[in-house]
Design a protein around this motif. Structure first.
Motif, PDB file in Angstrom:
ATOM      1  N   UNK A 167      38.336  43.993  25.785  1.00  0.00           N
ATOM      2  CA  UNK A 167      38.209  45.340  26.332  1.00  0.00           C
ATOM      3  C   UNK A 167      39.598  45.954  26.300  1.00  0.00           C
ATOM      4  N   UNK A 168      39.709  47.159  25.707  1.00  0.00           N
ATOM      5  CA  UNK A 168      41.002  47.836  25.613  1.00  0.00           C
ATOM      6  C   UNK A 168      41.007  49.049  26.541  1.00  0.00           C
ATOM      7  N   UNK A 169      41.970  49.096  27.437  1.00  0.00           N
ATOM      8  CA  UNK A 169      42.173  50.254  28.308  1.00  0.00           C
ATOM      9  C   UNK A 169      43.289  51.105  27.711  1.00  0.00           C
ATOM     10  N   UNK A 170      43.048  52.410  27.563  1.00  0.00           N
ATOM     11  CA  UNK A 170      44.120  53.312  27.115  1.00  0.00           C
ATOM     12  C   UNK A 170      44.833  53.865  28.340  1.00  0.00           C
ATOM     13  N   UNK A 171      46.124  53.589  28.424  1.00  0.00           N
ATOM     14  CA  UNK A 171      46.910  54.016  29.580  1.00  0.00           C
ATOM     15  C   UNK A 171      47.553  55.370  29.275  1.00  0.00           C
ATOM     16  N   UNK A 172      47.378  56.319  30.192  1.00  0.00           N
ATOM     17  CA  UNK A 172      48.026  57.625  30.066  1.00  0.00           C
ATOM     18  C   UNK A 172      48.788  57.893  31.365  1.00  0.00           C
ATOM     19  N   UNK A 173      49.656  58.906  31.347  1.00  0.00           N
ATOM     20  CA  UNK A 173      50.377  59.260  32.578  1.00  0.00           C
ATOM     21  C   UNK A 173      49.379  59.681  33.662  1.00  0.00           C
ATOM     22  N   UNK A 174      48.241  60.257  33.222  1.00  0.00           N
ATOM     23  CA  UNK A 174      47.247  60.743  34.193  1.00  0.00           C
ATOM     24  C   UNK A 174      46.465  59.601  34.848  1.00  0.00           C
ATOM     25  N   UNK A 175      46.140  58.553  34.083  1.00  0.00           N
ATOM     26  CA  UNK A 175      45.257  57.520  34.652  1.00  0.00           C
ATOM     27  C   UNK A 175      45.970  56.242  35.073  1.00  0.00           C
ATOM     28  N   UNK A 176      47.280  56.150  34.812  1.00  0.00           N
ATOM     29  CA  UNK A 176      47.940  54.840  35.013  1.00  0.00           C
ATOM     30  C   UNK A 176      47.891  54.360  36.460  1.00  0.00           C
ATOM     31  N   UNK A 177      47.872  55.301  37.424  1.00  0.00           N
ATOM     32  CA  UNK A 177      47.853  54.866  38.827  1.00  0.00           C
ATOM     33  C   UNK A 177      46.466  54.447  39.297  1.00  0.00           C
ATOM     34  N   UNK A 178      45.435  54.888  38.589  1.00  0.00           N
ATOM     35  CA  UNK A 178      44.075  54.542  39.021  1.00  0.00           C
ATOM     36  C   UNK A 178      43.479  53.377  38.237  1.00  0.00           C
ATOM     37  N   UNK A 179      44.187  52.912  37.200  1.00  0.00           N
ATOM     38  CA  UNK A 179      43.632  51.857  36.338  1.00  0.00           C
ATOM     39  C   UNK A 179      43.733  50.446  36.912  1.00  0.00           C
ATOM     40  N   UNK A 180      44.680  50.233  37.841  1.00  0.00           N
ATOM     41  CA  UNK A 180      44.965  48.873  38.291  1.00  0.00           C
ATOM     42  C   UNK A 180      43.708  48.144  38.774  1.00  0.00           C
ATOM     43  N   UNK A 181      42.922  48.808  39.627  1.00  0.00           N
ATOM     44  CA  UNK A 181      41.714  48.166  40.166  1.00  0.00           C
ATOM     45  C   UNK A 181      40.753  47.786  39.054  1.00  0.00           C
ATOM     46  N   UNK A 182      40.551  48.700  38.089  1.00  0.00           N
ATOM     47  CA  UNK A 182      39.633  48.427  36.967  1.00  0.00           C
ATOM     48  C   UNK A 182      40.107  47.212  36.165  1.00  0.00           C
ATOM     49  N   UNK A 183      41.416  47.147  35.919  1.00  0.00           N
ATOM     50  CA  UNK A 183      41.974  46.055  35.117  1.00  0.00           C
ATOM     51  C   UNK A 183      41.771  44.721  35.847  1.00  0.00           C
ATOM     52  N   UNK A 184      42.127  44.696  37.141  1.00  0.00           N
ATOM     53  CA  UNK A 184      42.005  43.456  37.921  1.00  0.00           C
ATOM     54  C   UNK A 184      40.539  43.027  38.002  1.00  0.00           C
ATOM     55  N   UNK A 185      39.644  43.989  38.253  1.00  0.00           N
ATOM     56  CA  UNK A 185      38.206  43.673  38.342  1.00  0.00           C
ATOM     57  C   UNK A 185      37.706  43.097  37.028  1.00  0.00           C
ATOM     58  N   UNK A 186      38.132  43.701  35.922  1.00  0.00           N
ATOM     59  CA  UNK A 186      37.703  43.261  34.597  1.00  0.00           C
ATOM     60  C   UNK A 186      38.187  41.834  34.333  1.00  0.00           C
ATOM     61  N   UNK A 187      39.450  41.543  34.685  1.00  0.00           N
ATOM     62  CA  UNK A 187      39.995  40.197  34.471  1.00  0.00           C
ATOM     63  C   UNK A 187      39.267  39.193  35.368  1.00  0.00           C
ATOM     64  N   UNK A 188      39.041  39.576  36.633  1.00  0.00           N
ATOM     65  CA  UNK A 188      38.372  38.641  37.549  1.00  0.00           C
ATOM     66  C   UNK A 188      36.944  38.338  37.101  1.00  0.00           C
ATOM     67  N   UNK A 189      36.241  39.356  36.597  1.00  0.00           N
ATOM     68  CA  UNK A 189      34.879  39.079  36.147  1.00  0.00           C
ATOM     69  C   UNK A 189      34.897  38.262  34.854  1.00  0.00           C
ATOM     70  N   UNK A 190      35.938  38.413  34.032  1.00  0.00           N
ATOM     71  CA  UNK A 190      36.086  37.575  32.828  1.00  0.00           C
ATOM     72  C   UNK A 190      36.285  36.126  33.228  1.00  0.00           C
ATOM     73  N   UNK A 191      37.074  35.930  34.283  1.00  0.00           N
ATOM     74  CA  UNK A 191      37.371  34.557  34.724  1.00  0.00           C
ATOM     75  C   UNK A 191      36.119  33.835  35.183  1.00  0.00           C
ATOM     76  N   UNK A 192      35.268  34.542  35.919  1.00  0.00           N
ATOM     77  CA  UNK A 192      34.125  33.853  36.514  1.00  0.00           C
ATOM     78  C   UNK A 192      32.886  33.942  35.644  1.00  0.00           C
ATOM     79  N   UNK A 193      32.824  35.025  34.833  1.00  0.00           N
ATOM     80  CA  UNK A 193      31.585  35.268  34.101  1.00  0.00           C
ATOM     81  C   UNK A 193      31.483  34.593  32.748  1.00  0.00           C
ATOM     82  N   UNK A 194      32.635  34.389  32.089  1.00  0.00           N
ATOM     83  CA  UNK A 194      32.532  33.838  30.727  1.00  0.00           C
ATOM     84  C   UNK A 194      32.879  32.376  30.762  1.00  0.00           C
ATOM     85  N   UNK A 195      31.879  31.557  30.667  1.00  0.00           N
ATOM     86  CA  UNK A 195      32.142  30.115  30.704  1.00  0.00           C
ATOM     87  C   UNK A 195      32.172  29.533  29.317  1.00  0.00           C
ATOM     88  N   UNK A 196      32.057  30.395  28.292  1.00  0.00           N
ATOM     89  CA  UNK A 196      32.048  29.877  26.926  1.00  0.00           C
ATOM     90  C   UNK A 196      33.445  29.441  26.521  1.00  0.00           C
TER      91      UNK A 196
END
Length: 196
Positions: A167-196
């Protein structure tokens, strides 16, 4: 569609990708996630940028590149614009970190920070192999940064961009402060969800 396992940030230079990666790794570590890896940091002297350092999450640091031509004699010169890349220093720091990631950290996936997979880093063939290996290691989630495509495409960057498990997130000056939660959530769900 398969769930993304790896998370990459892209965006123009200076937009805040490294800062986001650092913040995300702090949040993940504070919630008990095993995180290792490296990021690149600007080196400034008298207000002007003179190069970049590689900094590992364990605190080791060394030059990635410097302005000018202090480059070891007898070695092929690796240059990006005004910067000369110190391949030996980069490989000495980055490669062991990539080779040590994996599921040996107990249950769940470990997270490997790779900031950045760009022109300077791609002079290193062992690094390219290590990145491919890390991306295909079961039990490892990569959180990395890749440059915005411009000019001749970088083969490994395009390969990553086109992987179905990225999953690629495009970082801009407008969204960079709001992306952190999405990034962390995405990584955490990758950790627990993908057992392959």
């Amino acid at each position: 569609m398969p769930m993304a396992r790896h998370v990459f940030l892209t965006g123009p230079p200076g937009v805040g990708k490294t800062t986001l990666i650092q913040k995300a790794s702090e949040v993940l570590q504070s919630s008990g996630v095993p995180v290792d890896g490296f990021y690149t940091q600007e080196v400034r002297q008298g207000g002007r940028r003179i190069g970049f350092d590689v900094v590992t999450l364990s605190g080791a640091r060394g030059p990635l590149s410097r302005v000018g031509s202090q480059h070891p004699p007898g070695k092929p010169e690796c240059r990006v614009g005004q910067y000369v890349v110190d391949l030996a220093s980069f490989e000495q720091l980055a490669l062991p970190v990539l080779r040590n990631t994996g599921p040996s950290h107990g249950p769940g996936h470990s997270v490997c920070i790779i900031d950045e997979i760009g022109k300077m880093e791609l002079f290193s063939q062992p690094f390219i192999q290590a990145v491919r290996q890390t991306l295909s290691t079961p039990g490892t989630v990569v959180l990395g940064t890749i440059p915005v495509p411009k000019g001749k495409p970088l083969a490994l960057v395009e390969e990553i961009r086109n992987r179905h498990d990225v999953k690629v997130f495009s970082v801009t000056k407008e969204n960079r402060n709001s992306l952190l939660t999405d990034i962390v959530t995405c990584v955490q769900s990758s950790r627990t969800g993908s057992s392959s």
